[in-house]
Scaffold this motif. Structure first.
Motif, mmCIF file in Angstrom:
data_model
loop_
_atom_site.group_PDB
_atom_site.id
_atom_site.type_symbol
_atom_site.label_atom_id
_atom_site.label_comp_id
_atom_site.label_asym_id
_atom_site.label_seq_id
_atom_site.Cartn_x
_atom_site.Cartn_y
_atom_site.Cartn_z
ATOM 1 N N HIS A 171 34.588 49.717 40.961
ATOM 2 C CA HIS A 171 34.741 48.469 41.711
ATOM 3 C C HIS A 171 34.206 47.275 40.914
ATOM 4 N N PHE A 172 33.102 47.504 40.196
ATOM 5 C CA PHE A 172 32.513 46.411 39.416
ATOM 6 C C PHE A 172 33.467 45.945 38.318
ATOM 7 N N THR A 173 34.068 46.877 37.594
ATOM 8 C CA THR A 173 34.984 46.492 36.510
ATOM 9 C C THR A 173 36.237 45.827 37.052
ATOM 10 N N ALA A 174 36.618 46.192 38.286
ATOM 11 C CA ALA A 174 37.798 45.562 38.893
ATOM 12 C C ALA A 174 37.518 44.113 39.269
ATOM 13 N N ARG A 175 36.306 43.855 39.778
ATOM 14 C CA ARG A 175 35.988 42.516 40.261
ATOM 15 C C ARG A 175 35.372 41.624 39.185
ATOM 16 N N ARG A 176 34.611 42.193 38.286
ATOM 17 C CA ARG A 176 33.847 41.402 37.325
ATOM 18 C C ARG A 176 34.301 41.672 35.889
ATOM 19 N N TYR A 177 35.607 41.847 35.729
ATOM 20 C CA TYR A 177 36.112 42.205 34.401
ATOM 21 C C TYR A 177 35.885 41.090 33.381
ATOM 22 N N ARG A 178 35.960 39.826 33.839
ATOM 23 C CA ARG A 178 35.722 38.734 32.894
ATOM 24 C C ARG A 178 34.268 38.739 32.413
ATOM 25 N N LEU A 179 33.347 39.002 33.327
ATOM 26 C CA LEU A 179 31.935 39.074 32.955
ATOM 27 C C LEU A 179 31.704 40.184 31.934
ATOM 28 N N VAL A 180 32.339 41.325 32.142
ATOM 29 C CA VAL A 180 32.190 42.444 31.203
ATOM 30 C C VAL A 180 32.675 42.044 29.815
ATOM 31 N N VAL A 181 33.821 41.365 29.750
ATOM 32 C CA VAL A 181 34.373 40.941 28.465
ATOM 33 C C VAL A 181 33.438 39.935 27.783
ATOM 34 N N VAL A 182 32.868 39.010 28.575
ATOM 35 C CA VAL A 182 31.937 38.016 28.004
ATOM 36 C C VAL A 182 30.702 38.717 27.441
ATOM 37 N N VAL A 183 30.159 39.682 28.214
ATOM 38 C CA VAL A 183 28.989 40.425 27.728
ATOM 39 C C VAL A 183 29.330 41.177 26.441
ATOM 40 N N ALA A 184 30.534 41.745 26.380
ATOM 41 C CA ALA A 184 30.961 42.447 25.163
ATOM 42 C C ALA A 184 31.021 41.500 23.974
#
Length: 843
Positions: A376-389
């Motif tokens: 659920h987190f990757t579905a909703r916060r995918y942009r945040l994950v990419v920024v952290v990466a």
């Protein structure tokens, strides 16, 4: 077993060839160093009880010789005549005007405290022994025990330790040296292989039992891993390869990879068996789904390791090739043996086996609940994950820029290991236990016109100096000048002609003129000796100046050369006056110093520094550190000195010795690893494009790999961990494992998308069994190899720590970053399908 650092380079490597040639020319041997200290005594070890033990140890060391297996006429072990100990070296002293005496420094154990202190004082007065035989504070001494071959060092050290254990003189003994470190590592390496690998397998076994709860089932991955290791190591040995530090790690690398595919099969079997309740149908369904991903993960992992064959380091090449063989062996055994083994298990033994498929059951476990939330987190916060990466990538670039390329075989042991302790103590008190040798030899003979001009200049200087007291010299010098032709076949031909001329004039001359011609013959003889370069004062002064430059460096404890020997003997010839501790003014005086030293008990020591033709010499440089970077700084300092101070006689310099060889292979390894990794990266990318039949999907599969490698090495740079051999080869493991998880994730994603046509639904299902399988792999292997952290050998500790880090980062980047990127790029990845929105629903 082979732990010889020379063998990190190919046999025909120029630096190895030169190293062997110079060792043979100068009669040099590898050395075991024994330090002796006594902190409880005011005079340190220089009291009768301690020196009696030291004397006995030196005598015992002389006996440590054994017949070579297969040839009883050849003896291996200690070289007695070159042993350096208080009882085996000379005290060079003044014995009257123009007389030098050579007496044993300690012919017998001293009987009084005064006699013991006299041994110390005499040694400290000799430059060669100060900081080498006796510490500069006068409290410790060291024995240097030459051995016939490096592989004898552990045996010699063990025999010395047995003798030391019988002493009761109160002193402490420290045994070290690069050969001892390398040979001891070889012995302990086998012990470590026998302990760490089984412990790791037990840990993996226990974790798999916790996950799958069927003892009979989880035996199969253990058997696959064991068989893969046995086949690979058996093939390694039967093909004539040695067990090196690199090849000793082959089982450690094969086992996690051999278990990975088995865990995927068991995870899928665990998930699907309750649906079919039939082994055959379940196995067929599992293998149909996993065959292609397992094939490609094995091929990519094998390619990653096989790429090490591109490095110029033979043991690394062997390591890479045989790990690749082991991976492919494991794959073949996995796809054949695991299904066959499952079919041998009676259905009744699988009762109540498998995952529950009731509503919400997949989230009942802690891991399942966590993965459900992660989806659920990757579905909703995918942009945040990419920024952290992206931030991790920026951090990685910064960390990589700070990487410190360095290695030191002594640091392959933990800090508390006796070899590390001995290394620290001796290098704190002595000139250094790491030997490097700087060879000097004259360049090509100077052109005849240059030699002729120099000859005339020296002849005029000789004439000017002697004519006032001996006017006839002017006549003989003029005749000699007239006989020097404008051209000649060679310098030797010219000197032969002048020698013939002068001898003929001597026979014909009488009175003072005859004496003048005899002096002129002496001048010609000196010119003939100019070919003996290291009899020339200007050559020895240059060596002394170079040593002064080396002494300014922190890493250099001291250096010894033929110049030190000449200065010591010259001082003794002049009643021991300090002002005569210098290079004589003439080559005749230098030759006299050499001749005098040949009357010592150890005349062979002269030819450890200079060849009998006096045309090649070496400076012994003692370093207090075995770090490659310190050796590199010394090399650069010498290059700078030579560039700023052009040497006489066109002297050329070249390094040899184990400490320098370590620098050469380390440099080759670093660049070789970079080239190998770049090549395998491209190969794996091509394989991914072929597997997914899409450049974009192939590129996507490489992102977790790239981020994992960059992040791990970024952390290494930031924390200051040296980029050494174990760290370098782990890049290949990073490639294999990181792309392994990505392949499984993306292959399963594409398969599910073909069925559902809806990324949102696929994403939710991906964080069920597929993510469970990846997570189990991460936890089983990462935790399973924690026993390596307790190993006494640092390469094993490094492998254990970085293996866990690689698994966690690659697993995390696969489960977090890949679904986020798929959501971000879904319109290009899934053409014509439904797109997921920010809240995870489909549109």
């Amino acid at each position: 077993v082979d732990t010889d650092p020379e063998n990190m380079l190919a046999p025909d490597e120029p630096v190895r060839i030169f190293h062997r040639e110079m060792k043979a020319k100068l009669g040099l041997y590898d050395i075991v160093v024994v330090g002796v200290a006594d902190a409880e005594h005011a005079d340190g070890v220089f009291h009768p009880a301690a020196l009696a033990d030291v004397y006995a140890l030196a005598e015992h060391a002389k006996t440590l010789r054994w017949p070579v297996p297969g040839d009883a006429d050849i003896m291996a072990g200690v070289i007695p005549r070159d042993l350096i100990a208080p009882s085996t070296v000379d005290n060079i002293a003044q014995g009257g005007p123009g007389v030098v005496t050579f007496d044993w420094l300690m012919p017998a154990p001293p009987s009084t405290a005064e006699d013991a202190r006299e041994v110390r004082d005499k040694a400290l007065a000799l430059p060669f022994f100060k900081g080498t035989l006796v510490s500069e504070d006068g409290l410790m001494l060291a024995l240097y025990i030459p051995i016939s071959a490096k592989d004898q060092s552990y045996r010699v050290a063990s025999a010395l330790q047995e003798m030391i254990d019988t002493f009761d003189g109160g002193a402490e003994y420290y045994i070290t040296g690069l050969p001892v470190a390398n040979d001891t590592f070889g012995v302990e390496m086998f012990v470590q292989m026998a302990i760490s690998a089984p412990l790791a397998m037990i840990a993996i076994f226990v974790l798999m039992l916790l996950f799958f709860r069927k003892l009979v089932l989880i035996v199969s991955p253990m058997l696959v891993a064991l068989a893969s290791v046995i086949v690979t190591m058996g093939l390694l040995v039967v093909t004539g390869h040695t067990i090196h530090i690199m090849s000793s790690m082959i089982p450690i690398f094969i086992m996690p990879i051999a278990v990975l595919d088995s865990i995927h099969i068991l995870s899928e079997f665990f998930d699907q068996y309750p649906r079919h309740r039939d082994r055959r149908k379940t196995v067929q369904a599992v293998m149909a789904e996993l065959f292609a991903p397992m094939l490609y993960t094995s091929l990519t992992s094998a390619a990653g390791f096989a790429s090490l064959a591109l490095t110029p380091i033979p043991p690394v090449q062997t390591f890479g090739i045989f790990v690749a063989v082991g991976i492919l062996t494991a794959w073949a055994l996995t796809i054949v043996f695991i299904p066959a083994y499952i079919m041998l298990i009676p259905e009744r033994m699988l009762a109540n086996f498998g995952a529950r498929h009731t509503e919400g059951a997949e989230h009942a476990t802690h891991v399942g609940h966590m993965l459900h939330g992660l989806g659920h987190f990757t579905a909703r916060r995918y942009r945040l994950v990419v920024v952290v990466a992206l931030l991790m990538a920026a951090f990685s670039i910064y960390g990589i820029s700070r990487i410190n390329v360095n290695d030191n075989p002594t640091r392959w042991f933990k800090a508390a290991h006796p070899i590390r302790v001995a290394d620290q103590v001796l290098n704190d008190h002595f000139g250094g236990t790491y030997m490097a040798y700087l060879a000097l030899e004259p360049g090509a003979p100077e052109p005849f016109p240059d030699y002729r001009a120099g000859l005339i200049e020296r002849l005029e200087a000789w004439e000017t100096a002697n004519a006032p007291d001996f006017p006839e010299i002017q006549e003989t010098a003029a005749a000699l000048r007239a006989a020097i032709p404008e051209e000649a076949p060679s310098r030797d031909a010219l000197l032969a002609a002048l020698d013939t001329l002068v001898n003929a004039r001597i026979d014909a001359a009488e009175g003072e003129l005859r004496y003048a011609w005899e002096d002129t013959l002496a001048f010609v003889d000196l010119e003939k000796q100019r070919d003996e370069v290291f009899k020339q004062p200007e050559a020895l002064r240059y060596i002394a100046a170079l040593q002064e430059r080396l002494a300014e460096m922190d890493a250099v404890g001291k250096s010894n050369s033929v110049a030190d020997l000449v200065k010591t003997v010259y001082r003794a010839l002049f009643e021991g006056e300090a002002e005569y501790f210098r290079i004589p003014e003439s080559s005749r005086a230098v030759a006299q110093c050499y001749l005098t030293f040949e009357g010592s008990h150890r005349p062979q020591d002269l030819y450890h520094f200079v060849t009998p033709d006096y045309r090649e010499t070496s400076i012994w440089v003692q370093l207090t550190s075995g770090d490659n970077q310190d050796m590199t700084r010394v090399v650069n300092a010498v290059d700078d000195f030579v560039r700023e101070n052009p040497p006489p006689f066109g002297l050329k310099h070249q390094w040899f010795g184990l400490t320098y060889i370590n620098v050469v292979w380390q440099e080759k390894m670093v660049y070789g690893m970079l080239n190998a990794f770049a090549g395998s990266f491209v190969i794996v990318l091509i394989m991914m494009v072929v597997l997914f039949r899409s450049f974009l999907w192939g590129l996507l599969s490489m992102i977790p790999l790239t981020l994992t490698v960059a992040f791990i090495y970024g952390i290494i740079g930031v924390v200051g961990k040296d980029y050494d051999m174990p760290v370098a080869v782990l890049s290949s493991l990073s490639l294999g494992l990181a792309v392994d998880f990505a392949i499984h994730f993306l292959a399963r994603t594409r398969e599910l998308y073909r069925r559902k046509g809806d990324w949102a639904a696929v994403q939710q299902e991906m964080f069920g069994e597929p993510a469970n399988a990846i997570t189990r792999n991460v936890l089983v292997i990462a935790i399973g190899f924690t026993p390596l952290l307790a190993a006494p050998l640092m390469p094993y500790v490094t492998v254990g720590a970085l293996l866990a880090a690689i698994l966690f980062v690659s697993g995390g980047s696969t489960l977090l970053l890949l679904p986020s990127l798929i959501t971000l790029l879904q319109r290009w990845l899934f053409r014509g399908g439904k797109e997921a929105t920010n809240d995870g629903s489909a549109t």
